[in-house]
Design a protein around this motif. Structure first.
Motif, PDB file in Angstrom:
ATOM      1  N   ILE A  50      13.574  -2.918   3.207  1.00 40.77           N
ATOM      2  CA  ILE A  50      12.335  -2.861   3.992  1.00 40.77           C
ATOM      3  C   ILE A  50      11.262  -3.678   3.284  1.00 40.77           C
ATOM      4  O   ILE A  50      10.854  -3.348   2.177  1.00 40.77           O
ATOM      5  N   PRO A  51      10.819  -4.753   3.919  1.00 39.40           N
ATOM      6  CA  PRO A  51       9.744  -5.551   3.332  1.00 39.40           C
ATOM      7  C   PRO A  51       8.399  -5.083   3.869  1.00 39.40           C
ATOM      8  O   PRO A  51       8.277  -4.790   5.045  1.00 39.40           O
ATOM      9  N   ALA A  52       7.391  -5.012   2.992  1.00 39.39           N
ATOM     10  CA  ALA A  52       6.097  -4.454   3.407  1.00 39.39           C
ATOM     11  C   ALA A  52       5.145  -5.537   3.891  1.00 39.39           C
ATOM     12  O   ALA A  52       4.231  -5.915   3.194  1.00 39.39           O
ATOM     13  N   TYR A  53       5.361  -6.020   5.104  1.00 43.50           N
ATOM     14  CA  TYR A  53       4.480  -7.061   5.624  1.00 43.50           C
ATOM     15  C   TYR A  53       3.177  -6.513   6.179  1.00 43.50           C
ATOM     16  O   TYR A  53       2.201  -7.217   6.294  1.00 43.50           O
ATOM     17  N   CYS A  54       3.220  -5.272   6.648  1.00 43.75           N
ATOM     18  CA  CYS A  54       2.005  -4.719   7.260  1.00 43.75           C
ATOM     19  C   CYS A  54       1.849  -3.278   6.800  1.00 43.75           C
ATOM     20  O   CYS A  54       2.735  -2.727   6.155  1.00 43.75           O
ATOM     21  N   ASP A  55       0.737  -2.661   7.162  1.00 44.42           N
ATOM     22  CA  ASP A  55       0.463  -1.299   6.722  1.00 44.42           C
ATOM     23  C   ASP A  55       1.519  -0.325   7.229  1.00 44.42           C
ATOM     24  O   ASP A  55       1.909   0.603   6.531  1.00 44.42           O
ATOM     25  N   THR A  56       1.982  -0.545   8.449  1.00 45.89           N
ATOM     26  CA  THR A  56       2.977   0.356   9.014  1.00 45.89           C
ATOM     27  C   THR A  56       4.298   0.255   8.238  1.00 45.89           C
ATOM     28  O   THR A  56       4.919   1.264   7.920  1.00 45.89           O
ATOM     29  N   LEU A  57       4.708  -0.970   7.929  1.00 47.45           N
ATOM     30  CA  LEU A  57       5.945  -1.138   7.159  1.00 47.45           C
ATOM     31  C   LEU A  57       5.842  -0.482   5.778  1.00 47.45           C
ATOM     32  O   LEU A  57       6.805   0.121   5.297  1.00 47.45           O
ATOM     33  N   LYS A  58       4.669  -0.580   5.151  1.00 48.72           N
ATOM     34  CA  LYS A  58       4.492   0.073   3.847  1.00 48.72           C
ATOM     35  C   LYS A  58       4.804   1.563   3.973  1.00 48.72           C
ATOM     36  O   LYS A  58       5.517   2.149   3.163  1.00 48.72           O
ATOM     37  N   CYS A  59       4.231   2.169   5.014  1.00 47.84           N
ATOM     38  CA  CYS A  59       4.369   3.622   5.191  1.00 47.84           C
ATOM     39  C   CYS A  59       5.782   4.007   5.614  1.00 47.84           C
ATOM     40  O   CYS A  59       6.319   5.011   5.138  1.00 47.84           O
ATOM     41  N   VAL A  60       6.359   3.217   6.507  1.00 52.07           N
ATOM     42  CA  VAL A  60       7.710   3.532   6.973  1.00 52.07           C
ATOM     43  C   VAL A  60       8.669   3.501   5.790  1.00 52.07           C
ATOM     44  O   VAL A  60       9.538   4.351   5.644  1.00 52.07           O
ATOM     45  N   CYS A  61       8.471   2.535   4.940  1.00 45.79           N
ATOM     46  CA  CYS A  61       9.296   2.409   3.740  1.00 45.79           C
ATOM     47  C   CYS A  61       9.185   3.676   2.882  1.00 45.79           C
ATOM     48  O   CYS A  61      10.181   4.216   2.422  1.00 45.79           O
TER      49      CYS A  61
END
Lengths: 257, 377, 408
Positions: free
Chosen positions: B98-109
């Protein structure tokens, strides 16, 4: 003879035109999408004009329920039909605001009456007829009396919430806090106008501004809209039938071409 | 059925039943599979590790379990991925990246660690200041970390040679796809908007070694046909992805075709190649540095509007269709900027707010049909 | 002799001075920057460049209940209602340029640090594009590991060095490293006093009415690198310390019955409404996750330490840290409950909230509630819902108290 049918979420409308583009008859039935409403309105419009189905050379259906109505020769969206109908009645129209039960739309026209751009509301019901219905229910008032109630308002209250569910609880607590019903009603109209004005802002407003659709009969919404968009808003004589008229005009063109 | 139809049918089958396609690839190749979240992940490293990278871009499941972690105003791709993970439909994966490109990806990760503990997670961050030396170095370090993690899973070291070979394969993939979309635009009836989508999407669920020759063959076969006359509307598609499929059906019904796309799920994946100099990981890092005009990669010049204008001109398109993934902040922020630029150039635009699973598409149908009427009447 | 001022008087003066100076600078042709709220302002302070903070300004507009006009303006230009409302207010302000909440000068360049969210990258990109001005970006990678990894520190440090070059180019002035050292020292010192002051609320009863944290926050944002800021927070810490010694609580007219933490940003348009509901129930908000973000403390002249400090705020840390952090607050501040603000504007804070709430609840057993709201969009909050949730929290806290009393 040319038939236009407009099947909305809460009402079904129909218009018949002759080949000289005179409106022979029009009908509005308070039943929307489904089989009953469209059938009734077509029957009514035919009998008013003293015609039978076979005399219709071409028919076009539009509106929310257009996909489910099989009897028409062609289906065209309400965007195009409202544009055509409005331009026919009022060639100076450059911006159309149509507030329906489910959708609110703003349509921009060019000098030839062609659709230049349009915007529709998002999923949220704020800014549509549905929002006013919910408000009427809370205020324990018939929907067609809501505008009258609002005209008695002594002050303007703000309903700040966008979400219908939130707005509902906001209004309930305002009523509980002693705010008068008429003031709440006025606030509800203003809230709808604000949302629609926001939508209009996205594609720009150019006069003349014309309002179509059933909600155009609600004077309080029209007043509030004029305030919000800072332009005069003209309401056509029978605003509900403009979509059906546009559909009938398209039907005429299909044969004429 | 001719060969073109055959290949299209194969690709449609893969896209429609990704799990089945992945299991078949696993059986045929004996390889393990690594799940790759949007948008860009180092698939080359996964492939070099002797594993197949598969793309995880949501789905159409009804959201039940993901609500435990995510509020209603979260983008639907991420909700779908969480739902699939929690539901167990990703159980064949050896790990996910999971790459953290956006705030949502950070949290999903972060939530993934608690929500799907059985599937190992490789979290990584792509630098946004990716063009400066410190940024390239940082990304090389992140890649090294990913490489170490993958080696732990596979139990063997990845050699330089394996990496080089994998990069070559992916370069071939990118070239093949660029050729395919260019040729496909001349055959709008054979490759309509929906078929085009399915063909490109199939790459996410198969071994590139299997996929590339088929696309090459398809491109060659198409090229032998005379160019197709088309009286419909040609558009440039932009956004994260063009789903749900019913939207594509509606576009096809209204005779609207994609002349080219700027979709993260499609062309943004293959329009930029790797650099030729440096170590394999540096070459990969420089590819990201050179990647432009994507909402999720820092671009202070905001060149996306110009890209869309260029595409419209190059392909003589009639307009631009915006597939706006609801609740995707980066895409929603780009919109007002390119909207203004397209409006100034008088390019018609159709804005479709989408979620992967939509209960009602009636209003969207109306918008699409109105757009067609607006351009043809 | 001058009469000594209270920190509250000083606070207002400093804020006014901050905006006046920026407007004045613009008028006389000096450079003005717009910056995100937890950016390495040390660089700007060193170069004596005036800065304003759009987040502060948007919050002020929200608190003055006039956000809607700006929101309507940006939404009409295509900004989605789902985007951060600070951004929508600020982008609206760029066009309207006039607010009763006070005005700010337009920027000559922008200064953006994504340790608070990636949304600011997009927001600031748009400002740069609309105004045709340069942008300096500090990309502080999200920490999926518990601590900031070394290669991140190296990357951030590289960006610091890069930013100095950019600043020299933009301003045409040389960067003064001696002055930089001094500013670093002041900034850390101010941060220490800010932390010290907010820690005074650990006393029972708390001398601090926690909503004051929200008021003082504007100043820690814009005054961290200045001596005046340092003096303000020192004074405030001393006032609170004295109050605690005298066992004075947060209010003169009410007793502190429950102590809670507030997670997330305030609902600025409903600041007093949200406050009154708490006070009515005897709830004092003694601490919050958010203000601690400005406790940026490092050794002077240690660029690596500074890089690490700027990347260590809770919004940029992993979920495990987020939960540990709150558990520690529950213990340090003897909390009875937690209020989580599910803030429509802030996806980065929201999308970890559910799991953090579960983790904290498992480990501490204290009750908590989540309510829906927004930092500046007045349309996304319902007072009725908020009141009901708070009432539910009170009932749960009361229950816990009884259980405790029965055990003892």
């Amino acid at each position: 003879m040319f038939l236009g049918v407009d099947i909305g979420s809460t009402t079904s409308k129909a218009v018949i035109l002759d080949s000289k583009l005179n409106i022979l008859s029009a009908s509005v039935i308070n039943t929307g999408t489904g089989t009953l409403g469209p059938e009734k309105t077509v029957k009514a419009v035919l009998s008013k004009a003293g015609l039978n189905e076979k005399e219709i050379q071409y028919s076009v259906v539009t509106g929310y329920g257009r996909m489910t109505y099989q009897k028409a020769d062609k289906q065209i969206t309400e965007i195009s039909c409202h544009a055509r109908g409005t331009f026919f009645l009022k060639p100076n129209a450059r911006t159309i605001i149509d507030i329906g039960g489910q959708d609110a739309k703003v349509i921009r026209l060019d000098e030839d009456g062609r659709v230049k751009n349009f915007a529709m509301n998002d999923k949220c019901a704020a800014g549509t007829g549905r929002f006013l219905e919910v408000m009427a229910r809370i205020l324990d008032c018939r929907i067609n009396r809501l505008s009258v109630l609002s005209q008695k308002a002594t002050e303007e209250i703000n309903i700040s919430n966008t979400c219908t569910v939130f707005a509902e609880s906001e209004v309930i607590s305002q009523l509980a806090a002693g705010v008068k019903r008429e003031n709440v009603a006025k606030g509800a109209h203003k809230a709808v106008a604000k949302r629609v004005a926001g939508l209009a802002g996205r594609i720009g407003v150019e006069p003349d501004v014309v309002m179509t659709g059933g909600v155009a009969l609600n004077k309080s919404v029209v007043d509030a809209l004029e305030q919000e968009i800072k332009e005069k808003v003209t309401v056509l004589k029978k605003p509900q039938i403009v979509g059906a008229l546009g559909a009938a005009l398209y039907a005429f063109e299909m044969i004429d071409m | 059925m001719n060969r073109i139809e055959e290949i299209i049918a194969i690709m449609e089958d893969v896209s429609r039943y990704p799990a089945k396609a992945i299991r078949e690839s696993m059986e045929e190749t004996g390889k393990e599979v690594i799940g790759c979240f949007p948008l860009y992940t180092p698939e080359e490293i996964v492939y070099a590790a002797g594993m197949i990278p598969v793309g995880l871009w949501g789905g159409q499941k009804e959201i039940k379990k993901a609500d435990k972690y995510l509020q209603s105003f979260c983008c639907s791709i991420m909700k779908e991925n969480m739902e699939h993970g929690m539901e167990g439909s990703y159980e064949f994966l050896s790990a996910i990246i999971i790459p953290a490109y956006c705030d949502t990806l950070k949290c999903v990760c972060e939530n993934w660690k608690a929500a799907v503990p059985d599937i190992p997670l490789i979290a990584m961050v792509y630098p946004q200041n990716r063009k400066i030396t410190a940024g390239v170095e940082y990304l090389v370090n992140e890649y090294k970390r990913v490489k170490d993690e993958l080696e732990k899973i596979s139990g063997k070291k990845i050699t330089e040679k394996e990496l080089e070979e994998s990069i070559d394969l992916y370069e071939e993939y990118r070239k093949t796809m660029s050729q395919f979309v260019a040729i496909a635009s001349k055959y709008p009836r054979t490759i309509d908007a929906k078929k085009r989508h399915s063909i490109i999407k199939a790459a996410y669920f198969t071994d590139k070694k299997w996929y590339i020759p088929l696309i090459k063959e398809l491109t060659t076969e198409l090229n032998m046909l005379p160019e197709e006359a088309f009286n419909g509307i040609k558009v440039i598609a932009t956004g994260i992805l063009a789903e749900p499929e019913v939207l594509l059906d509606t576009l096809v019904q209204n005779n609207i075709t994609f002349a080219a796309d700027d979709l993260a799920h499609e062309s943004r994946q293959f329009r930029t190649g790797v650099s030729n100099s440096g170590t394999p990981l540096e070459r990969l890092a420089l590819r990201i540095a050179g990647n432009q005009k994507c909402a999720l990669l820092y671009d202070e010049e905001k060149t996306r509007g110009q890209l869309l204008l260029d595409l419209v001109k190059e392909y003589k398109a009639d307009g631009v269709v915006v597939f706006m993934m609801k609740f995707c902040d980066p895409e929603e922020f780009d919109y007002p900027i390119y909207k203004k630029e397209l409006e100034a150039a008088k390019i018609p635009m159709l804005y479709l707010e989408i979620e992967q699973k939509m209960d009602s598409v009636e209003q969207i149908r109306t918008r699409i049909q109105s757009f067609k009427e607006m351009l043809t009447v | 002799m001058k009469e000594s001022k209270t920190s509250k008087q000083l606070l207002q003066e400093l804020l006014n001075q901050h905006y006046e100076e920026a407007l004045e600078a613009k008028k006389s042709g000096e450079l003005v920057a717009w910056s995100t709220s937890i950016a390495p302002q040390e660089f700007l302070e060193t170069m004596d460049i005036k800065v304003v903070y759009p987040e502060n300004h948007a919050a002020a507009i929200g608190a003055r209940k006039c956000a809607q006009e700006f929101i309507d303006n940006s939404e009409a230009r295509g900004y989605s209602i789902d985007l951060c409302s600070y951004a929508r207010v600020n982008i609206g302000y760029m066009d309207i340029k006039e607010s009763v909440a006070g005005n700010i000068p337009m920027p000559d360049f922008i200064f953006c640090c994504n340790n608070i969210c990636n949304t600011v990258i997009k927001w600031y990109e748009n400002i740069a594009k609309e105004l045709h001005i340069p942008m300096i970006l500090f990309d502080l990678p999200f920490n999926h590991t518990y601590e900031v990894p070394d290669h991140s520190v190296k990357y951030i440090r590289g960006q610091f060095e890069n930013a100095i070059v950019q600043l020299e180019e933009i301003s045409g002035k040389k960067f003064d490293y001696d002055r930089f050292k001094e500013v670093m020292k002041i900034s850390s010192e101010t941060a220490k006093w800010w932390k010290q002051a907010s820690n005074e609320a650990a006393a029972r009863p708390s001398p601090l009415n926690g909503f004051d944290l929200f008021n003082y926050m504007a100043t820690i944002v814009c005054m961290r690198g200045k001596k005046e800021g340092l003096n303000l927070f020192k004074l405030w810490a001393e006032e609170l310390h004295d109050k605690a010694k005298r066992k004075e609580g947060p209010w003169k007219d009410a007793e502190e019955k429950y102590r809670v933490m507030w997670d997330g940003i305030a609902c600025w348009p409903y600041l007093s409404d949200t406050y009154k509901v708490l006070k009515k129930n005897g709830i004092n908000m003694v601490t919050s996750t958010y203000p601690d973000s400005w406790s940026i403390i490092y050794d002077s002249n240690d660029l690596d330490g500074m890089a690490r400090a700027y990347s260590s705020n809770y919004a940029n840390r992993n979920l495990e840290f987020g939960a540990d952090n709150i558990v520690k607050l529950v213990e340090d501040f003897s909390l009875d409950g937690i209020i989580f603000h599910s803030n429509r504007s802030c996806k980065l804070m929201d999308f970890r909230q559910y799991e953090v709430q579960r983790k904290v609840s498992r480990r501490t057993g204290i009750p908590s509630v989540i309510f829906d709201g927004d930092q500046t969009d007045p349309r996304a909050f319902s007072l009725a819902q908020y009141e009901t949730r708070i009432q539910a929290l009170v009932e749960m806290m009361e229950q816990k108290k009884k259980e405790r009393a029965n055990r003892e």
